[in-house]
Design a protein around this motif. Structure first.
Motif, PDB file in Angstrom:
ATOM      1  N   PHE B  22      34.636  10.241  95.454  1.00  0.00           N
ATOM      2  CA  PHE B  22      33.187  10.158  95.325  1.00  0.00           C
ATOM      3  C   PHE B  22      32.577  11.534  95.057  1.00  0.00           C
ATOM      4  O   PHE B  22      31.724  11.687  94.189  1.00  0.00           O
ATOM      5  N   LEU B  23      33.056  12.528  95.807  1.00  0.00           N
ATOM      6  CA  LEU B  23      32.503  13.873  95.622  1.00  0.00           C
ATOM      7  C   LEU B  23      32.777  14.396  94.215  1.00  0.00           C
ATOM      8  O   LEU B  23      31.946  15.077  93.620  1.00  0.00           O
ATOM      9  N   THR B  24      33.946  14.044  93.687  1.00  0.00           N
ATOM     10  CA  THR B  24      34.263  14.462  92.318  1.00  0.00           C
ATOM     11  C   THR B  24      33.314  13.802  91.329  1.00  0.00           C
ATOM     12  O   THR B  24      32.830  14.422  90.397  1.00  0.00           O
ATOM     13  N   MET B  25      33.065  12.512  91.601  1.00  0.00           N
ATOM     14  CA  MET B  25      32.169  11.766  90.716  1.00  0.00           C
ATOM     15  C   MET B  25      30.754  12.315  90.755  1.00  0.00           C
ATOM     16  O   MET B  25      30.023  12.230  89.786  1.00  0.00           O
ATOM     17  N   LEU B  26      30.375  12.874  91.910  1.00  0.00           N
ATOM     18  CA  LEU B  26      29.006  13.336  92.097  1.00  0.00           C
ATOM     19  C   LEU B  26      28.576  14.295  90.986  1.00  0.00           C
ATOM     20  O   LEU B  26      27.460  14.210  90.484  1.00  0.00           O
ATOM     21  N   GLY B  27      29.482  15.191  90.593  1.00  0.00           N
ATOM     22  CA  GLY B  27      29.162  16.126  89.514  1.00  0.00           C
ATOM     23  C   GLY B  27      28.792  15.400  88.241  1.00  0.00           C
ATOM     24  O   GLY B  27      27.801  15.713  87.591  1.00  0.00           O
ATOM     25  N   ILE B  28      29.609  14.385  87.906  1.00  0.00           N
ATOM     26  CA  ILE B  28      29.353  13.608  86.699  1.00  0.00           C
ATOM     27  C   ILE B  28      28.074  12.789  86.861  1.00  0.00           C
ATOM     28  O   ILE B  28      27.251  12.687  85.943  1.00  0.00           O
ATOM     29  N   ILE B  29      27.876  12.250  88.058  1.00  0.00           N
ATOM     30  CA  ILE B  29      26.671  11.442  88.294  1.00  0.00           C
ATOM     31  C   ILE B  29      25.431  12.290  88.048  1.00  0.00           C
ATOM     32  O   ILE B  29      24.514  11.885  87.324  1.00  0.00           O
ATOM     33  N   ILE B  30      25.420  13.490  88.622  1.00  0.00           N
ATOM     34  CA  ILE B  30      24.251  14.361  88.466  1.00  0.00           C
ATOM     35  C   ILE B  30      24.079  14.748  86.991  1.00  0.00           C
ATOM     36  O   ILE B  30      22.981  14.672  86.445  1.00  0.00           O
ATOM     37  N   GLY B  31      25.193  15.105  86.333  1.00  0.00           N
ATOM     38  CA  GLY B  31      25.108  15.505  84.931  1.00  0.00           C
ATOM     39  C   GLY B  31      24.554  14.405  84.052  1.00  0.00           C
ATOM     40  O   GLY B  31      23.585  14.603  83.322  1.00  0.00           O
ATOM     41  N   ILE B  32      25.160  13.219  84.155  1.00  0.00           N
ATOM     42  CA  ILE B  32      24.744  12.117  83.291  1.00  0.00           C
ATOM     43  C   ILE B  32      23.327  11.678  83.622  1.00  0.00           C
ATOM     44  O   ILE B  32      22.501  11.474  82.726  1.00  0.00           O
ATOM     45  N   SER B  33      23.000  11.574  84.909  1.00  0.00           N
ATOM     46  CA  SER B  33      21.670  11.064  85.229  1.00  0.00           C
ATOM     47  C   SER B  33      20.608  12.051  84.771  1.00  0.00           C
ATOM     48  O   SER B  33      19.540  11.635  84.324  1.00  0.00           O
ATOM     49  N   SER B  34      20.897  13.352  84.823  1.00  0.00           N
ATOM     50  CA  SER B  34      19.860  14.273  84.348  1.00  0.00           C
ATOM     51  C   SER B  34      19.720  14.216  82.834  1.00  0.00           C
ATOM     52  O   SER B  34      18.608  14.269  82.324  1.00  0.00           O
ATOM     53  N   VAL B  35      20.838  14.033  82.115  1.00  0.00           N
ATOM     54  CA  VAL B  35      20.716  13.885  80.659  1.00  0.00           C
ATOM     55  C   VAL B  35      19.888  12.649  80.325  1.00  0.00           C
ATOM     56  O   VAL B  35      18.926  12.704  79.544  1.00  0.00           O
ATOM     57  N   ILE B 341      33.243   5.754  86.090  1.00  0.00           N
ATOM     58  CA  ILE B 341      32.462   5.180  87.190  1.00  0.00           C
ATOM     59  C   ILE B 341      31.302   6.117  87.510  1.00  0.00           C
ATOM     60  O   ILE B 341      30.158   5.688  87.676  1.00  0.00           O
ATOM     61  N   GLY B 342      31.601   7.428  87.538  1.00  0.00           N
ATOM     62  CA  GLY B 342      30.539   8.407  87.746  1.00  0.00           C
ATOM     63  C   GLY B 342      29.473   8.266  86.674  1.00  0.00           C
ATOM     64  O   GLY B 342      28.283   8.337  86.952  1.00  0.00           O
ATOM     65  N   GLY B 343      29.917   8.054  85.437  1.00  0.00           N
ATOM     66  CA  GLY B 343      28.990   7.918  84.319  1.00  0.00           C
ATOM     67  C   GLY B 343      28.094   6.701  84.464  1.00  0.00           C
ATOM     68  O   GLY B 343      26.888   6.779  84.240  1.00  0.00           O
ATOM     69  N   ILE B 344      28.693   5.574  84.862  1.00  0.00           N
ATOM     70  CA  ILE B 344      27.904   4.345  84.995  1.00  0.00           C
ATOM     71  C   ILE B 344      26.864   4.524  86.102  1.00  0.00           C
ATOM     72  O   ILE B 344      25.677   4.219  85.919  1.00  0.00           O
ATOM     73  N   ILE B 345      27.306   5.073  87.236  1.00  0.00           N
ATOM     74  CA  ILE B 345      26.349   5.311  88.320  1.00  0.00           C
ATOM     75  C   ILE B 345      25.271   6.284  87.834  1.00  0.00           C
ATOM     76  O   ILE B 345      24.079   6.085  88.077  1.00  0.00           O
ATOM     77  N   GLY B 346      25.711   7.325  87.103  1.00  0.00           N
ATOM     78  CA  GLY B 346      24.764   8.315  86.590  1.00  0.00           C
ATOM     79  C   GLY B 346      23.740   7.703  85.651  1.00  0.00           C
ATOM     80  O   GLY B 346      22.561   8.027  85.714  1.00  0.00           O
ATOM     81  N   ILE B 347      24.200   6.803  84.770  1.00  0.00           N
ATOM     82  CA  ILE B 347      23.280   6.160  83.823  1.00  0.00           C
ATOM     83  C   ILE B 347      22.245   5.342  84.595  1.00  0.00           C
ATOM     84  O   ILE B 347      21.034   5.459  84.368  1.00  0.00           O
ATOM     85  N   LEU B 348      22.725   4.545  85.560  1.00  0.00           N
ATOM     86  CA  LEU B 348      21.791   3.720  86.333  1.00  0.00           C
ATOM     87  C   LEU B 348      20.806   4.601  87.105  1.00  0.00           C
ATOM     88  O   LEU B 348      19.601   4.346  87.106  1.00  0.00           O
ATOM     89  N   PHE B 349      21.332   5.653  87.715  1.00  0.00           N
ATOM     90  CA  PHE B 349      20.500   6.539  88.516  1.00  0.00           C
ATOM     91  C   PHE B 349      19.484   7.261  87.624  1.00  0.00           C
ATOM     92  O   PHE B 349      18.311   7.393  87.975  1.00  0.00           O
TER      93      PHE B 349
END
Lengths: 246, 406
Positions: B22-35, B341-349
């Motif tokens: 999860f922590l690894t994904m967090l970086g991707i989540i933040i990156g994708i959601s901000s884009v 998975i990080g990307g999908i969460i990031g997109i939704l977020f």
């Protein structure tokens, strides 16, 4: 009796810096189906090198090696992987189970790398293998919920699951107390009676007595290849218990 | 090994360390959601500006006076007195692409009704000004050409003016108000239009015949501006050229001499605004991409640690029949699963963020399908790109050494 393993003039030379180290200096022997062979030797005798070659993890520098009639010496890495997957069952000293993974899933692991086996078959075979080693009631346990002896049984079940032509055990009792060692040897003897061919690498003479042939290695040569009158590990275990009771 | 088994192995390996995954994904989540949030908000703001400019009419054309040199002196646009009502007549008579045209004369001053007063500006035009400016009459009537010819002291007022001069809610129709002491009779009230994109209140307006403003308030003979509407948005360009030609002739300018007027369309304004918001969107997306890059490096870092930590596992897998390719694909799969998975969460977020922000700013909420699609591809590419090196390292291990590794 068919020849399970046949090696001829096997040599293995390592290059250490500018020096050549001869770990195996041309050894030959044959293991027939149904044999329970112990390979003995002090450290540095070349028994690990031999085991690596027998296990298709390494290739000889020269000489021939046939497993179940297949020549191994000139195979590619991928072909060796497939040979390991179909013909060989490894049992290690330190069990090497995947942590946080149930006994059943650990046993299924080798079959995941075999495309010809369906998910359903995989489960059935894994359950059968666990029953063979007497762990049918511990299938869902994680490695850290099992004793050392039970973990080694799971590892043996994992080695059995692909129905290999030979079981290769590398100091398989090295991490266990005497009593549990005898239990594990008793299990190996039972599997041998059921028809499994087993090669057991050890440096403990009192473990070698439970096999029916001993190959002695020293400095890369075979210095002894003698039949042994196999003692029953179960009897030794029972006698031991009687002695403690008296 | 088939793909299904591969994903199963990778998935199980990840599940063994959920927190780290999860922590690894967090970086991707933040990156994708901000884009996603940045691109979506950029587009929302540009859409919002578009909507507001369009509400003023994208076919609107304005002719303004420009500064001119007279005998070497730059007199500034406010002192140019060459734009005349007859220019409006010329455009009306000659132009083919113009629907309506009106002069515009502005005067500011104080509006008074009894005890209530309000600072305002009167916009003088002809009877077409209201339709050109996209106003509608809510009650009462527009003034007529007759009123224009007579310089009649009549006016049409916007809602803000009504609210301030008639705070008790009485009907302003037919009432007399004073603008700089000159009485005007209210004959119409405009429908409310709200604020424009500059935050200007479009309801704070009084419209009167331009002749009245010229003669009775300002005592001038020229006009400040011409407002026209092209027949459609597409013909605005042609209409602009037409007006330039007509005015050039009408002002008796020599060929090559600089115009003393400037023709602008609302579309130009729109394009300018769009280029500004477009640039901002790209800039924000670029900044957000940096966080995506950092997220990707985070994946690489963790995968690298994971490989070192699992050398024994890799050795075991190889000893029971995994090929180098299987190990490579397993680790690659793990990093792809993490990044996807990080990307999908990031997109939704990111969509949630931009939804909340656009609601808060009362901008339209836009889901940009291309940016969602591109983000998804970027995720997969991140997984492959940053997972490749650690996976390669894992696959190149020697099974004998890996098994003995402590």
């Amino acid at each position: 009796m068919s020849e399970i393993i046949k090696i001829e003039q096997l040599r293995r030379t390592f290059q250490v810096g500018s020096e050549e180290v001869h770990a195996l200096k041309g050894i030959s022997f044959t293991i027939h189906s149904g044999e329970f062979v112990s390979i003995m030797g002090a450290s540095g005798s070349g028994k690990s090198t031999l085991l690596n070659i027998l296990g298709c993890l390494d290739r000889p520098t020269s000489g021939e090696y046939f497993i179940d009639g297949t020549a191994v010496s000139q195979r590619t890495k991928d072909e060796l992987s497939t040979l390991r997957n179909r013909k060989i069952g490894f049992v290690f000293q330190s069990y090497n189970l995947l942590p946080r993974t149930s006994a059943l899933e650990n046993v299924e692991l080798p079959l995941l790398y075999n495309n010809t086996i369906s998910g359903k078959e995989r489960r059935t075979k894994a359950i059968t293998a666990l029953e063979q080693v007497g762990l049918h009631d511990r299938m869902m346990h994680l490695p850290n919920q099992l004793s050392g002896g039970q973990q080694q049984r799971v590892a043996i079940a994992r080695a059995l699951v692909n129905d290999p032509v030979i079981l290769l055990a590398d100091e398989a009792t090295g991490n266990l107390d005497t009593r549990t060692s005898y239990e594990i040897m008793s299990l190996f003897q039972q599997l041998n009676r059921e028809g499994k061919t087993i090669a057991f690498v050890t440096h403990e003479p009192d473990i070698a007595v439970f096999t029916n042939r001993t190959i002695q290695l020293r400095d890369g040569h075979i210095v002894g290849d003698t039949p042994v009158v196999m003692q029953s590990a179960k009897e030794v275990l029972n006698n031991e218990e009687l002695r403690i009771e008296n | 090994m088939n793909i299904f088994n591969l994903f199963k192995i990778a998935y199980k390996a990840l599940l063994r360390n959920k927190t780290r995954a999860f922590l690894t994904m967090l970086g991707i989540i933040i990156g994708i959601s901000s884009v996603i949030a940045m691109v979506s908000l950029g587009q929302s703001s540009s859409q919002s500006i578009n909507n507001q400019i369009s509400s003023m009419g994208t076919n609107l054309i304005m002719v303004m006076r420009t500064s001119q040199r007279q005998g070497g002196v730059n007199v500034g646009s406010a002192n140019v007195q060459t734009l005349m009502a007859k220019d409006v007549d010329a455009i009306r008579n000659k132009a083919k692409y113009i629907g309506a045209v009106s002069p515009l004369v502005n005067a500011s001053g104080q509006l008074v009704n009894g005890a209530n007063n309000w600072p305002g500006s009167v916009q003088g035009g002809n009877s077409e000004l209201i339709s050109i400016r996209k106003y509608k009459i809510a009650s009462g009537t527009n003034f007529t050409e007759q009123d224009v010819r007579n310089s009649a002291k009549v006016c049409i007022v916007g809602k803000t003016v009504v609210d301030n001069l008639f705070p008790n809610g009485e009907s302003p129709l037919g009432k007399m108000i004073r603008f700089n002491k000159i009485p005007f009779k209210i004959i119409g009230v405009l429908e409310s239009k709200g604020q424009n994109q500059m935050g200007q209140d479009q309801d704070d307006v009084i419209i009167a015949p331009y002749t009245t403003v010229q003669k009775r308030i300002l005592a001038i003979t020229y006009i400040h501006m011409i407002m026209a509407s092209a027949l459609s948005e597409e013909t605005a360009g042609l209409a602009t050229q037409e007006i330039e030609t007509i005015l050039h002739a009408n002002h008796k300018l020599k060929a090559g001499q600089a115009n003393d007027f400037d023709v602008r369309t609302q579309k130009e304004m729109l394009d300018m605004m769009n280029s500004v918001t477009g640039f901002l969107t790209v800039l924000l997306a670029a900044i957000a991409s940096i966080s995506l890059l950092v997220g990707g490096i985070g994946i690489m870092n963790i995968m690298y640690v994971t490989v070192t930590e699992r050398i024994k596992e890799i050795g075991l897998r190889m000893s029971i029949g995994a090929k180098n390719k299987d190990i490579l694909l397993q680790f690659l799969c793990e990093s792809i699963i993490l990044s996807l998975i990080g990307g999908i969460i990031g997109i939704l977020f990111g969509l949630l963020l931009s939804y909340l922000a656009s609601k808060g700013l009362s901008w339209p909420f836009i889901i940009s399908i291309p940016s969602v699609g591109i983000s998804f591809l970027v995720c997969a590419a991140t997984g492959i790109f940053f997972g490749w090196y650690p996976a390669k390292k894992a696959a190149s291990l020697d099974p004998i050494n890996a098994l003995r590794y402590e």
